[in-house]
Enzyme design. Sequence first.
Site, short mmCIF file in Angstrom:
data_model
loop_
_atom_site.label_atom_id
_atom_site.label_comp_id
_atom_site.label_asym_id
_atom_site.label_seq_id
_atom_site.Cartn_x
_atom_site.Cartn_y
_atom_site.Cartn_z
N CYS A 26 0.79 -1.23 0.00
CA CYS A 26 0.00 0.00 0.00
C CYS A 26 0.83 1.29 0.00
O CYS A 26 0.50 2.21 -0.76
CB CYS A 26 -1.01 -0.02 1.14
N ARG B 146 7.31 -11.09 5.26
CA ARG B 146 6.90 -10.92 6.65
C ARG B 146 7.65 -11.92 7.52
O ARG B 146 7.75 -13.10 7.17
CB ARG B 146 5.38 -11.10 6.80
N GLN C 61 1.25 -11.02 -3.59
CA GLN C 61 -0.18 -10.74 -3.49
C GLN C 61 -0.73 -10.22 -4.81
O GLN C 61 -0.04 -9.49 -5.52
CB GLN C 61 -0.45 -9.68 -2.42
N ASP D 75 -2.41 -7.69 -5.30
CA ASP D 75 -2.78 -6.55 -4.47
C ASP D 75 -3.34 -5.42 -5.31
O ASP D 75 -2.82 -5.10 -6.38
CB ASP D 75 -1.53 -6.06 -3.73
N HIS E 125 -5.29 -1.33 -5.02
CA HIS E 125 -5.72 -0.20 -4.21
C HIS E 125 -6.54 0.74 -5.08
O HIS E 125 -6.13 1.07 -6.20
CB HIS E 125 -4.51 0.53 -3.61
N LYS F 58 -12.39 -4.07 7.67
CA LYS F 58 -12.28 -4.84 6.43
C LYS F 58 -13.40 -5.87 6.33
O LYS F 58 -13.96 -6.32 7.33
CB LYS F 58 -10.92 -5.54 6.36
N HIS G 56 -8.20 -0.91 0.11
CA HIS G 56 -7.22 -1.99 -0.07
C HIS G 56 -8.00 -3.25 -0.43
O HIS G 56 -8.92 -3.63 0.31
CB HIS G 56 -6.45 -2.27 1.21
#
Length: 635
Positions: A333, A362, A380, A382, A384, A464, A510
């Site tokens: 992000c 991570r 991911q 991912d 946004h 979320k 997100h």
Amino acid sequence: MIQIRLPDGSSRAFDAPVTVAEVAASIGAGLAKAAIAGQVDGRLVDTSYRIERDARLAIVTDQSPEGLEVIRHSTAHLLAYAVKSLFPEAQVTIGPVIENGFYYDFAYKRPFTPEDLAAIEQRMTELARLDEPVQRRVLPRDEAVAYFKSLGEDYKAEIIGSIPAGEDVSLYREGAFEDLCRGPHVPSTGRLKHFKLTKLAGAYWRGDQANEQLQRIYGTAWASKEALQGYLRMLEEAEKRDHRRLGRELDLFHMEEAAPGLVFWHPKGWTIWQQVEQAMRAVYRDNGYQEVKGPQILDKHLWELTGHWDNYRDHMFVTESEKREYALKPMNCPGHVLIFNSQLRSYRDLPLRYGEFGQCHRNEPSGALHGIMRVRGFTQDDGHIFCTEDQILEECVAYTALLQKVYRDFGFSEIVYKVATRPDKRVGSDALWDKAEFALMEALRRSGCEFVVSPGDGAFYGPKIEYTLKDAIGRPWQCGTMQVDFNTAERLGATYVTESSARAHPVMLHRAIVGSLERFIGILLEQHAGALPAWLAPVQAVVSAITEHQADYAASVTKALQKQGVRAQLDLRNEKIGYKIREHSMQKVPYILVVGDKEKAGGTVAVRARGNQDLGVMPMADFLRKIDLDIAAKV
């Protein structure tokens, strides 16, 4: 007079304080026999609990989720009772309820064996048959510490010692065994009939690797024999579908101690990866997303601005160069905000949708790593969305519909929806959290989706929706997410020019559909037991010649398939055709084409589909149409 209000709206009056068991008996002998706990004004209590004032009461039986939790909690204590009976020198530590069962951690001088596990389970059965009452008593904290020290239970004494001074603690006794516990528990051990110990594992005291290594015994418990047997059958099926075993057998990937929590993809496994990634790339392209790519390493100051450094630091890999501190990104992000910030934006540009197959790292504890399902390095899908407050609902509704379609394409039809709300540790005002939580719930309502609320489980920057799919054997997997974030864009100074030429901060949504590609591929392997649909299969067809006389024809068939885009392989090994068919069947190849002299002469192929289906002989052109339709249909 004490008034007890029951769930059906009726009330019962009692002249004096009354226990939950006595109220159940006043309603009927059947309910009294079935009662294992009660809920008094919403709080779960033992059947021996005395109600001393007006209250709302629900009798809990083994037919409710609360009742099943009590059964599992009590069975964990029965496990500890059995271990102490067989191994008196063992020390008990903690034994919580978990999904579908329970575990208990023990300190003992030698590792428990599978034979020990069988003996412990047998002892549990014997103790349950004694039908000993489970009784509660309360002690002052310091007295309880002294009591457990006198028993040689140092771990229990340490747990109690961490409770504030002056407080009382509750203990539960069944027969010769007494344990620290808040309860509640079943009235007697005879109520525990349907359980099974499932496995042994290692654990650290209080979950800290710096502490002593303990031994963890896992078990499951159910309200009926049928439910227990059904769950055990599911475990057997899950073992057959284990993605780690399939990864080895199908030559898809492996893990190395030299890179813990990181995946080495083999050619066939990487082919599956590419199919998933390209499918999601098409989703980006067809739904208004612009694909971007951010750097792997970002300065510590950026993570401080977003709040990750204070809230997520322990999970981040950190490095240093030229006296500057950096972190490998655990999520994408902040990078997307910097891309948004790279030029002046107008309200006409919104919603602006970015997508990235972003590699993240991570620092997960080693004990939490699990094949490719839980790793330290992952990618991911991912995305946004930068939008105005007025656009949130429309974007969330459209996203839910998109996610549902993608899951259907991958073979998942059942989705569970959960809204995770504000945690105690968070950034941003309550007013913004109110708006964000309302937007997510209203979006699901408008999508026609029933949902549950999970209080306090949101991210520190926003609430979320968690989208949990269920696989072929009913297991839940939380994959997709949608988060409404009023905070991150503002904290990083992102703005756009409004219709009135003012400056405003965009709302940041997100979202991820499959989440971690590594984890999602593991889920797909287990969903399909390795037999992936043709569009995902790393090898979609194998062409096998019966003898060397058909080698040229088999090669031409393979080339025709490959020219059409089919992932086809040629098998000209000097092996019997039955052996080759069995081997490719074990590799779960969707189609095996066998060619002999007749097929060569007629320009045909003998087709065998996965699952030992003989589709007969057909012209090559017909098979090309068939496999083309099969791949396109994603079945």
